[in-house]
Write an enzyme that holds these catalytic residues in place. Sequence first.
Site, mmCIF file in Angstrom:
data_model
loop_
_atom_site.group_PDB
_atom_site.id
_atom_site.type_symbol
_atom_site.label_atom_id
_atom_site.label_comp_id
_atom_site.label_asym_id
_atom_site.label_seq_id
_atom_site.Cartn_x
_atom_site.Cartn_y
_atom_site.Cartn_z
ATOM 1 N N GLY A 22 90.598 -41.968 0.116
ATOM 2 C CA GLY A 22 90.765 -40.567 -0.250
ATOM 3 C C GLY A 22 89.853 -39.681 0.570
ATOM 4 C CG ASP A 150 80.605 -31.405 -10.821
ATOM 5 O OD1 ASP A 150 81.366 -30.630 -11.431
ATOM 6 O OD2 ASP A 150 80.782 -31.736 -9.634
#
Length: 607
Positions: A22, A150
Amino acid sequence: MTGFDEGGTLLGGRYLLGDLLGVGGSASVFEADDLRSPEALRGASPERVAVKVLHPHLSAHEGACEAFLREARAAQSLDHPGIAAVHASGAEDIGGIRTAWIALDLVTGGSLADRVARTGPMGVAEAAAVLDGVLGALGAAHRAGLVHRDVSPANVLLQQVDPDEPLRAEQVRVVDLGLADATGSTAVGADLLRTPAGGAADPGERGVIGNAHYMSPEQAQGRPVRAAGDLYQAGALLYFLLTGRPPYPLPSADQVLQAHVSAPQPVPSALEPGARVLDRVVVHAMAKTPARRYRDAEEFRAAVRAAVGPDRAETRAPGQRPATRDLDPSGAVSSEGAAGQEVRATQVLRGATRPGEPVGADLDYLDPVGPPATSPVTAGPPSPAGGAVLGVAVAAVLGIALWGALTAAADPGAPSPQISTSTSAAADPAPTTEAPVVPPSVPSPATTTDAEPTPTTDPVRITVPTLYGTLSDSLQALRDAGLQLGAVTRADSAEAADKVLGQAPAAGEAVDAGSTVEVTLASGFNAVPEVTGTTVANATASLQDAGFTVAVSGPAPGVDASGTDLIVGTRPVGGSRLRVGATVTLVVAAAVPTPSPDPSPVLGDGA
């Protein structure tokens, strides 16, 4: 050996890069073979790992490279099965190109964002299991003094996933600790790692860093973020798992941030009626004030387990979308926001801090701003037993009213039943010795010809509710659940005086009706941490975590201290017991003057 070998690119002398898995805004992720793994050394197939390689334009930037490797150091300090382990990291020149990389566990099941986009929202039990795994990982990070900052669907990966089976807690892997930092730090900066390729990173242009859709109110305002910020994000993640969309799917990042700061918390059952049992959990986790959220990840986990119950089954098969969902015209479920919304996952959000307010100016917002709300929607997660009692009470009232109407029709002279809707144990009527009145259509037990032994009933078992807020709040919660207040003790902590710190038995445990629950309250005092020898930045975070306001005495009159200056002492000294909120002054080492060189002698003529 480093660089290009016969088999391809080798990083750190051991990680042979393979297929691309990715590409993100800051790095590419490759599958790789660890040629020095125990398996490889035994002559077997090498261990497969993932290697995250920082994009070249960022690897060439010293600040971006350091920020990238900071993620590796943060993750390497943690050892938990729910956190993707970092094997190694480094930066080296390969073919004249500076390359920074991190080798970590290979997780092949995709992210929660991928899963929900593919199969739709999760059932209650599956969502609870996933969140249990996330909270277990966050708890480990918090105990190590780190805050993730996050937490989002894209940063939770899944291992060994069967598409036809519900997810389990042990399949969860929390990743991307790029924003992780010491508790009490802000998330404000230029964020070089999330500068698009070809874009210029302006060090002077600062903003709040994070994913707008899952950002806590304090992070959105540029204030210090503690563990409670992660718990808020976990609550927003739970909402996403149950509904397939973030809590505030608005068109722009600015609107989303404003909603996180001031809009009421959404309830998942508004979109998914089957998620009603977790409405209170989501609302409590996403309280605007950190002090009103769960105390820690373990309390959050206990509340989820208590709400869902140990034996709750899924109401639909994995991948089956509920009929009541509002989907966009394409039928797609966005993992980031409303259909067509262009909001990057984690980014620098310009102008997110409040105009005119210095970043991290104070920590007053960490304390409750008023008495806890008493509305059943916003007062936090009551015990499931309390909700069940209320449901039974309503059903009983309706049943008695119907019975009264039927008996009145059969015998107009019969008295109407007297109904009390009070749920307080103190208002219950005293036991009566009169025989119960039985409706005419039901045979009386006295007419039964077969003598049956009177069955023995087991003691009523009650789930201990989560206690929060003040002592009076806890007392009311215990009364509502049919329990009693036990011993009350006080302990020093960073919390405001009289705030509930703990309870025994713990929330979620089953006890007999009428049992006592002991409560521990904050004394309003705490000990000054010993921070001598640490830097100003670390000492400030430690003192703020302990509940104190921090002042800094510069190294010289008129000279401000920097975050890297060393602390030589505090006023008062470490170990002193102070009221929470008091000011502790950091004493910075005096600057050592640089001696000027002696002037060279001037030689005269003829010397």
